[in-house]
Design a protein around this motif. Sequence first.
Motif, PDB file in Angstrom:
ATOM      1  N   ALA A 356      12.360  -0.053  -8.307  1.00 51.34           N
ATOM      2  CA  ALA A 356      11.701   1.098  -7.703  1.00 51.34           C
ATOM      3  C   ALA A 356      10.315   0.690  -7.216  1.00 51.34           C
ATOM      4  CB  ALA A 356      11.590   2.229  -8.717  1.00 51.34           C
ATOM      5  N   ARG A 357       9.874   1.322  -6.126  1.00 46.05           N
ATOM      6  CA  ARG A 357       8.590   0.892  -5.546  1.00 46.05           C
ATOM      7  C   ARG A 357       7.426   1.175  -6.480  1.00 46.05           C
ATOM      8  NH1 ARG A 357       8.126   5.005  -0.375  1.00 46.05           N
ATOM      9  NH2 ARG A 357       9.094   6.799  -1.339  1.00 46.05           N
ATOM     10  N   HIS A 358       7.529   2.247  -7.287  1.00 47.60           N
ATOM     11  CA  HIS A 358       6.389   2.537  -8.176  1.00 47.60           C
ATOM     12  C   HIS A 358       6.276   1.480  -9.279  1.00 47.60           C
ATOM     13  CE1 HIS A 358       9.695   4.746 -10.261  1.00 47.60           C
ATOM     14  NE2 HIS A 358       9.059   4.377 -11.352  1.00 47.60           N
ATOM     15  N   ASN A 359       7.394   0.860  -9.669  1.00 50.33           N
ATOM     16  CA  ASN A 359       7.315  -0.223 -10.650  1.00 50.33           C
ATOM     17  C   ASN A 359       6.599  -1.435 -10.061  1.00 50.33           C
ATOM     18  OD1 ASN A 359       8.673   1.240 -12.604  1.00 50.33           O
ATOM     19  ND2 ASN A 359      10.690   0.475 -12.010  1.00 50.33           N
ATOM     20  N   ILE A 360       6.850  -1.684  -8.779  1.00 50.78           N
ATOM     21  CA  ILE A 360       6.152  -2.786  -8.112  1.00 50.78           C
ATOM     22  C   ILE A 360       4.667  -2.464  -7.979  1.00 50.78           C
ATOM     23  CG2 ILE A 360       6.018  -4.175  -6.014  1.00 50.78           C
ATOM     24  CD1 ILE A 360       8.974  -3.637  -5.593  1.00 50.78           C
ATOM     25  N   LEU A 361       4.358  -1.204  -7.650  1.00 52.70           N
ATOM     26  CA  LEU A 361       2.953  -0.779  -7.597  1.00 52.70           C
ATOM     27  C   LEU A 361       2.259  -1.036  -8.932  1.00 52.70           C
ATOM     28  CD1 LEU A 361       2.943   2.638  -5.677  1.00 52.70           C
ATOM     29  CD2 LEU A 361       1.900   0.499  -4.940  1.00 52.70           C
ATOM     30  N   GLY A 362       2.961  -0.709 -10.014  1.00 52.24           N
ATOM     31  CA  GLY A 362       2.381  -0.905 -11.342  1.00 52.24           C
ATOM     32  C   GLY A 362       2.041  -2.353 -11.614  1.00 52.24           C
ATOM     33  N   LYS A 363       2.924  -3.263 -11.183  1.00 48.60           N
ATOM     34  CA  LYS A 363       2.682  -4.691 -11.397  1.00 48.60           C
ATOM     35  C   LYS A 363       1.547  -5.204 -10.523  1.00 48.60           C
ATOM     36  CE  LYS A 363       7.518  -5.716 -12.553  1.00 48.60           C
ATOM     37  NZ  LYS A 363       8.738  -6.418 -12.102  1.00 48.60           N
ATOM     38  N   VAL A 364       1.566  -4.817  -9.258  1.00 47.51           N
ATOM     39  CA  VAL A 364       0.568  -5.329  -8.312  1.00 47.51           C
ATOM     40  C   VAL A 364      -0.838  -4.843  -8.664  1.00 47.51           C
ATOM     41  CG1 VAL A 364      -0.162  -5.352  -5.896  1.00 47.51           C
ATOM     42  CG2 VAL A 364       2.267  -5.543  -6.456  1.00 47.51           C
TER      43      VAL A 364
END
Length: 445
Positions: A356-364
Amino acid sequence: MSDSLSYVLINSVELFSDYQQSLIELLKLSQADDAILGFDASFDEQKASRYLSSLERDIASQVLQILIGMQNGTVVVCCFFKKSHQQTTRHICDLQKGMIHPHCRSQGILEQTLAAIAQSCMAQGVELLTLDVRGGSKAHRIWNKCGFETYGILNDYSRYQGQSFEGHFMKQRTVDLWNRFKTFYKQGSQTMSVGAELIHKKDFRELMRETLENHLTLGHPLFKYLLDENNPNPDLLKFTTLQGYQLTKHFLTYIEHLFFHCPLPKHKRALLHNMYEEETGRLSNTKNHVELMQDFIKALGISDTERDAAIALPQTQALIDYRLIACKNPDLYHIGAAAVMVASEGQNLESVGDEARHNILGKVYDLKEADLLFFSVHQEEDVGHVQQGLALLADLCDTPKKQQEALEAINTTCELFYGMYQGVYEHFGYDKKDQQVKAESLQEA
């Protein structure tokens, strides 16, 4: 919403004289579309007269034909067919100057006209359709979604307002275009209706979902900058988030109106649950959804003052207004439901690969799970909300016209979401940056 159109194929000078003024009027209405038709704001009466003369010469020499679509006595759509006299290339037709009246766009006219184009060309033995278009433009995206594929790219294809743009040269077999859009054509007549027959509910649901899934906004080039783990861009994330917040502030209003105007009791109950969760967050044991978004905004270091001072870009406001107008008007209920419950709720179901894109946001951006609750709650709930929307529309759209308008609403809403990201992309100047990179790459090649 479009009524049935009647089409005329202009293939003689005599016929052209009857419609030339209407064509110029349509051209002038469309020329403001970033000069995509090859004309800028300096297209005055003198230039128009010269242009008409050149068209007349081409029609007289049988090089050019013009297909026009009439609605209530007004020319609302046209497409130019440029053909070759050479024996070896008579199977090819180049499509040029496709125009739809600005007041008639996103109403099913495109699909009807593509069916008419395919039918007319097949009748003349044309087997291959070609066209060229400015890369990255809305017209480019539309042709791509209609099945045209790029077979060549030309650098410095056009110049407008000091910028150079690349051009995409595209093609599609005539029979393939016909098979894509033949359901919009009424056999044995130059008049086509918006869908000849009512689509079965199950098939209609699948078609709506397919329309949604064919418009993935995560493909916008903005996200390569937003989700770049090697180069986090907090300013870009903040700005994009504040644009998203403009949407969140209005969402409960959409659901309230859809609930109030819903004519089907069983679906009204489902909307009540949706509205209750949006307002309270109690079904997910979290918070009011606007508050969840505000928590995410705080996690990015944005103050309440900065948050409340943010305003929507024109592209963002266009998305807000499109849905609001439809939801508030009972006569447009099916359009509002398609725009909100399918196209909008469906935006949260997109992912990058399996993530999910929000999981990627969390990592970045080193965000905690609690900071991302707005997105995780919506991703889980919106699976059900989209299903509710599909079920509602399957029951509600009881005519071919309503079914087509619902499909158009899904398409238009997804285009408007894409436009919102385009607004942010251009605000940060990434459009010019990417154009420069492409130009340098082509020069090196």
